[in-house]
Design a protein around this motif. Structure first.
Motif, PDB file in Angstrom:
ATOM      1  N   LYS A  94      14.553 -38.240 -15.813  1.00  0.00           N
ATOM      2  CA  LYS A  94      13.573 -39.050 -16.540  1.00  0.00           C
ATOM      3  C   LYS A  94      13.312 -38.448 -17.925  1.00  0.00           C
ATOM      4  O   LYS A  94      13.210 -39.160 -18.926  1.00  0.00           O
ATOM      5  CB  LYS A  94      12.273 -39.131 -15.756  1.00  0.00           C
ATOM      6  CG  LYS A  94      11.368 -40.227 -16.264  1.00  0.00           C
ATOM      7  CD  LYS A  94      10.229 -40.475 -15.321  1.00  0.00           C
ATOM      8  CE  LYS A  94       9.162 -41.308 -15.962  1.00  0.00           C
ATOM      9  NZ  LYS A  94       9.584 -42.650 -16.302  1.00  0.00           N
ATOM     10  N   ASN A 104      23.454 -43.182 -12.978  1.00  0.00           N
ATOM     11  CA  ASN A 104      22.439 -44.086 -13.520  1.00  0.00           C
ATOM     12  C   ASN A 104      22.056 -43.791 -14.961  1.00  0.00           C
ATOM     13  O   ASN A 104      21.288 -44.526 -15.554  1.00  0.00           O
ATOM     14  CB  ASN A 104      21.184 -44.037 -12.660  1.00  0.00           C
ATOM     15  CG  ASN A 104      21.349 -44.852 -11.406  1.00  0.00           C
ATOM     16  OD1 ASN A 104      21.974 -45.902 -11.435  1.00  0.00           O
ATOM     17  ND2 ASN A 104      20.811 -44.372 -10.314  1.00  0.00           N
ATOM     18  N   PRO A 152      22.068 -43.860 -18.798  1.00  0.00           N
ATOM     19  CA  PRO A 152      22.707 -44.740 -19.773  1.00  0.00           C
ATOM     20  C   PRO A 152      23.647 -43.924 -20.658  1.00  0.00           C
ATOM     21  O   PRO A 152      23.460 -42.722 -20.824  1.00  0.00           O
ATOM     22  CB  PRO A 152      21.526 -45.304 -20.567  1.00  0.00           C
ATOM     23  CG  PRO A 152      20.387 -44.384 -20.325  1.00  0.00           C
ATOM     24  CD  PRO A 152      20.644 -43.632 -19.078  1.00  0.00           C
ATOM     25  N   GLU A 208      16.158 -39.266 -20.162  1.00  0.00           N
ATOM     26  CA  GLU A 208      16.128 -40.659 -20.598  1.00  0.00           C
ATOM     27  C   GLU A 208      15.121 -40.838 -21.733  1.00  0.00           C
ATOM     28  O   GLU A 208      15.378 -41.529 -22.707  1.00  0.00           O
ATOM     29  CB  GLU A 208      15.760 -41.534 -19.405  1.00  0.00           C
ATOM     30  CG  GLU A 208      15.933 -43.015 -19.655  1.00  0.00           C
ATOM     31  CD  GLU A 208      15.244 -43.827 -18.579  1.00  0.00           C
ATOM     32  OE1 GLU A 208      15.212 -43.379 -17.428  1.00  0.00           O
ATOM     33  OE2 GLU A 208      14.717 -44.898 -18.917  1.00  0.00           O
TER      34      GLU A 208
END
Lengths: 176, 870
Positions: B236, B274, B276, B239
């Motif tokens: 997280k 997952n 990107p 990201e």
């Protein structure tokens, strides 16, 4: 973003134990995915129809990951989000089943389970609290709850149990 | 727990609880009050109560309160099982009564008592009946419990705090030191719960979170669950930071791929997948551990592996090719979910030859899998059709049989979208696709899908060899369906009537029936179309049925409001309404539904935004309505002192150049900024709007207004040279305070070209042929050109569309492969509201030769367009 999980302790959405007619013996829903009893029963029906025939351990249903295990006339389910780590859910299911198995001394069967339903309630409560995994070791779970010492005599074992245990033994002997 | 009713057990299918009833059980609960307490009996009653709640029985507040009061008595007995059942009952019933607090005392006592077996459960029961107002009372005990040496007590306290933090975040936050201490607990579950709670309390504070992650990444953890949590937190952070993958957090996640617990390995692999913008190289280690998963004997491992690999295949099909052999083994897996995932993944990565075999395999168990997976299958087919156009016919068969099967809305929608995409791409599949869809709407419960299909039939049906066969399907809808579908069906019928003369009499009589419909919209449509068609004029048909309005609806609304505000003798002029902007690249999204929701902001809103901005400048009031705004052009290199971009706004007789300037020097302030434009070819600059002050990094706007020459209306292109002029004042980079005096300076910019495309607005004509006839050959111009610079038809098409600034119709901008001749049809509106149509016949022979025919309602427009090429 799709697929990336919000890091949270909430892991399990529901734990269910159904009988071989798909009737609810025990159901704990930990969030609002199915807020009313009617929606829950509809889900259980769909779930049972999709899973009781095949012994395949895992499925995706109504956007949820379901891991399950059937035994004679009982079906154990652990349900989580589709993005949840499947192996984590699996460890919960294994723990539920192992604990019940230990509790019932391998007689995992509807009638015996119902006779000990109080302890089964306690087991589920020890394993998951409000959607958070508390414990994944069956032995630890049984240590936490006290059980009555009344034995289940051999005479009480039904034909199906005997058959099941015989089957298991044959299977094991073949595997060796 | 022997209940002693064995005979009844057998009757009730072995369920001793099948006869119990709420009121009776709650009556029985009265024996809680008896002394001495009979633990066995009481336990039995508590079990029944929990069983009832568990079955979904509703217990009223009074009943719950009574039971609670009765239960206080049970704390006198020290029977272990009964006490545990009491805790459970308290938890289950805590939300049913407001008087739950009466057991607080007893629970607090148990929580701090000597019996370890009670303590953990007491903590959890206590927190279940505590809310933010009563929490302070037990705060001291909670802090102790969090750091208790018994793991179950510590876990119970941490998890209960986590639940409580929803309502009492601030109170729980005060316990952060204790929570932190528990993070280093040796028990795996305590560590997991402590880490989870710690993150939850700190997640608003980015810096603290990243420090925490860094600390645990260094020190390592004991618990696999805690590792999973840490991986999620780290990904997280990655990201949010949006930095590259060179950070320690990424290295940490990658190192977890070598953890000894499968749980952790999988969590790390799926975190990487997952992420990107992961590169193929970064994915490789994750893919190789997943490859190990899919050959595991455990179904859940295979499922997890296959699911994650199919995600990889969506973005990087080549990365998964290495696993193809293992995936092949899964296509006969007894778990259909796993088989489906494997097949859809293979469809993405495999070769064309394997498609048939895979499709046959998957259709054999399509009925056994859930809707979610069916949608996955359809998406895979959809992607496949894009990749292998030759498979269209085969795929169409599969899709049509899937359409006939049972399935929910999302599934059907996916199929319909896929069929529509195929029949638009390949003319050979059109007829069969349409007839499958016709069959589907005969029995379709989803209004949205029915209207969509009927609209498609109206558009494509009349062009087929035998249009009459579709009429029956459409008219059946008029008889059987609800308003929305009926209205769509009426519109579709009118389209047939407008294009197929031999069907007109029957269509008219069908529409006549609908003129008596009970719904307003259906009736209005039928009446309007009936009378339009009855005129039997092609021009009317084209303008009002086939090609409809091309204006932007919000623009029309605004123009009408303005018109009503000022009393005017003149009739409302449709030509003054801004046109509907056309979203480019829309065609591709239909066929690949996964890439949708990227760009929701449409160009329409952009043009309206400009119109709004320009109308606020008094100098530009007289120019009229904005006709078109171009894309922004860079007039400087991006890394220079001043960055200037230009947008050309075309009005009826003027062009306004909007210069968006940015000052990238933090020690300068620019004042009175203008861009001086040197015009030629009869163009004349008539006004400048300066930007008064341009501070560091704050974009400013200056305008120049250029009049388009009127003597020779075909003279519409020119090159304008631009220089930015301004007064520079030095300033303090920290405070932004400027010196009093500055000096004048200028900065050269790149030239701005005014092209034909700036005078033309794209419009969609759904039926080009009809529009072509509508405009007529009054102002027709024709010329032949040799396009020597291009070598392929596709390039020629691209260039022509770019030069003319018009919209390609009927998908004619796609040149089928291997063809040596192609006809491109284009539609647009010329400045002043004159529609322009062009037909370019292209032949490939030593370069491309083009015969261009232009029709327009205005001869100048036709001349300008014809002169644009060459």
């Amino acid at each position: 973003m799709e697929g990336v999980l919000e890091p949270s302790l909430y892991t399990v959405k529901a734990i269910l134990i159904l009988d071989n007619d798909g009737e609810r013996l025990l159901a704990k829903y930990y969030d609002d995915t199915y807020p009313t009893v009617r929606e829950q029963k509809a889900f259980e029906k769909n779930l049972f129809n999709k899973t009781h025939k095949s012994d395949s351990e895992i499925a995706l249903l109504e956007g949820l990951t379901v891991v399950y295990k059937g035994n004679v006339d009982l079906f154990f389910y652990v349900i989580g989000s589709a993005h949840e780590n499947e192996l984590m859910l699996m460890s919960v299911l294994t723990c539920v089943y192992d604990s019940v198995n230990l509790l019932l001394r391998k007689n995992v069967e509807k009638r015996i389970l119902l006779r000990n339903i109080d302890s089964v309630f306690l087991i589920i409560d020890e394993i998951v609290d409000g959607g958070v995994i508390m414990q994944v070791d069956g032995c630890n779970v049984l240590d936490q709850i006290a059980t009555r010492g009344d034995d289940i005599p051999l005479t009480e074992q039904t034909i199906s149990q005997v058959l099941q245990s015989a089957k298991d033994q044959i299977k094991w002997s073949l595997l060796k | 727990m022997p209940i002693g009713r064995k005979d009844k057990d057998e009757e009730g299918g072995g369920n001793p609880f099948s006869y119990i009833e709420r009121t009776a059980v709650l009556q029985e609960a009265r024996i809680f009050q008896q002394t001495p307490i009979n633990p066995r009996k009481c336990c039995e009653i508590l079990t029944k109560i929990i069983y009832l709640i568990n079955q979904g029985e509703v217990i009223s507040t009074t009943e719950a309160t009574e039971t609670f009061f009765a239960m206080t008595k049970l704390f006198q007995s020290s029977d272990v099982i009964m006490r545990r059942m009491c805790y459970l009952t308290i938890k289950e019933m805590s939300k049913m009564t407001e008087n739950a607090f009466i057991v607080t005392q007893s629970l607090t006592k148990d929580m701090n008592g000597r019996e370890d077996i009670f303590r953990a459960a007491a903590v959890r029961a206590l927190c279940a009946i505590t809310d933010s107002s009563t929490l302070q009372g037990i705060e001291r005990y909670m802090k102790q419990a969090i750091v208790d040496k018994v793991p179950s007590v510590s876990s119970a306290a941490l998890v209960s705090s986590f639940h409580l933090s929803k309502g009492a975040h601030d109170v729980v936050k005060r316990w952060i030191n204790e929570v932190q201490e528990s993070c280093s607990n040796d028990n795996i579950m305590v560590q997991y719960h402590a880490l989870g709670l710690l993150y939850h309390l700190r997640k608003k504070d980015r810096l603290a979170t990243s420090k925490m992650v860094a600390k645990f990444m260094k020190s390592g953890l004991k618990s696999p669950f805690a590792y999973c949590m840490l991986i999620r937190i780290a990904s997280k952070l990655l990201e949010e930071e949006d930095s590259g993958h060179d950070s320690p957090a990424f290295d940490f996640i990658e190192s977890c791929l070598r953890n000894k617990h499968e749980l952790v390995i999988y969590e790390a692999a799926s975190a990487i997948v997952n992420m990107p913008n992961c590169t193929a190289r970064e994915l490789a280690p994750a893919v190789s551990v997943l490859q190990g998963f899919i050959s595991s004997p455990k179904p859940s491992m295979r499922y997890a592996g296959a699911k994650t690999l199919s995600k990889v295949a969506m973005k990087h099909p080549s990365a998964v090719t290495a696993c193809n052999l293992d995936l092949e083994n899964l296509i006969t897996d007894v778990n259909r979910s796993i088989a489906t995932l494997a097949i859809t993944t293979l469809l993405k990565t495999g070769s064309e030859s394997s498609v048939d075999r895979l499709m046959k395999q998957i259709t054999s168990f399509m009925s056994e899998i859930s809707d979610e997976f069916k949608v996955v299958v359809v998406r895979a087919i959809s992607a496949l059709c894009q990749k292998y156009p030759r498979k269209h016919a085969v795929m169409m068969n599969y899709l049509s049989s899937m359409l006939r099967d049972e399935g929910g809305f999302d599934y059907k929608k996916a199929i319909v979208e896929c069929i529509i995409a195929i029949l638009e791409e390949s003319p050979e599949s059109k007829e069969s696709g349409l007839s499958h869809l016709c069959e589907f709407i005969e029995d379709c419960e989803h209004t949205v899908l029915a209207t969509k299909i009927i609209h498609l039939l109206g558009r494509e049906g009349p062009k087929t060899l035998n249009p009459s066969k579709y009429i029956r399907f459409i008219y059946n809808r008029v008889i059987l369906e609800d308003e929305a579908v009926r209205a769509a069906a009426v519109s579709a019928l009118a389209r047939f009537g407008a294009q197929c003369e031999d069907l007109l009499p029957s269509i008219l009589s069908l529409l006549h029936h609908s003129m008596m419909d009970e719904d307003d919209e259906v009736r209005d449509r039928a009446t309007f179309y009936y009378h339009t068609l009855a005129q039997k004029q092609k021009v009317l048909n084209s303008a009002y049925i086939l090609n409809g309005l091309t204006v932007s609806l919000s623009g029309l609304e605004r123009c009408l409001q303005n018109y009503l505000k000022e009393v005017s003798e003149e009739p409302f002029n449709m030509k003054s309404v801004p046109l509907q902007a056309i979203a480019t690249e829309e065609t591709k999204t239909a066929i690949a539904p996964t890439v949708r929701k990227t760009k929701e902001k449409t160009p329409a809103s952009r043009q309206e935004m400009y119109a709004e901005q320009l109308s606020r400048i008094p100098e530009f009031k007289v120019l009229g309505n904005l006709f078109k705004s171009s894309e922004a052009l860079e007039l400087t290199e991006t890394e220079t002192e001043y960055v200037v971009r230009c947008v050309k706004h075309t009005f009826d007789k003027h062009i306004v150049l909007q210069f968006d300037c940015t000052n990238t020097l933090n020690d300068q302030i620019l004042e009175n900024v203008t861009v001086q434009v040197e015009a030629g070819d009869g163009f004349e600059v008539i006004a400048y709007v300066p930007c008064l002050c341009l501070k560091y990094n704050q974009p400013g706007v200056t305008y120049a207004c250029v009049a388009i020459p009127e003597e020779d209306p075909t003279e519409v292109t020119t090159t304008l040279s631009c220089v930015m002029k301004f007064v520079v004042k030095d300033c303090d980079p920290n405070t932004g305070e400027a010196d009093d005096d500055g000096y004048e300076d200028e900065y050269p910019l790149e030239d701005v070209d005014i092209t034909v495309a700036d005078h033309v607005h794209k419009v969609i004509k759904p039926n080009f042929g009809a529009a072509w006839e509508e405009v007529g050959d009054e102002n027709e111009l024709e010329d032949t050109y040799a396009l020597s610079t291009v070598n392929t038809l596709q390039d020629a098409v691209k260039n022509i569309v770019k030069y003319l600034g018009m919209q390609a119709c009927d998908r004619s901008d796609n040149v089928p492969e291997g063809k040596s001749a192609h006809t491109l049809t284009l539609a647009g509106v010329y400045r002043g509201g004159h529609s322009v149509l062009a037909r370019a016949k292209l032949v490939l022979k030593d370069g491309v030769t083009m015969q261009l025919t232009v029709r327009s309602s205005d001869d100048v427009a036709a001349q300008v367009i014809t002169s644009a090429v060459g």
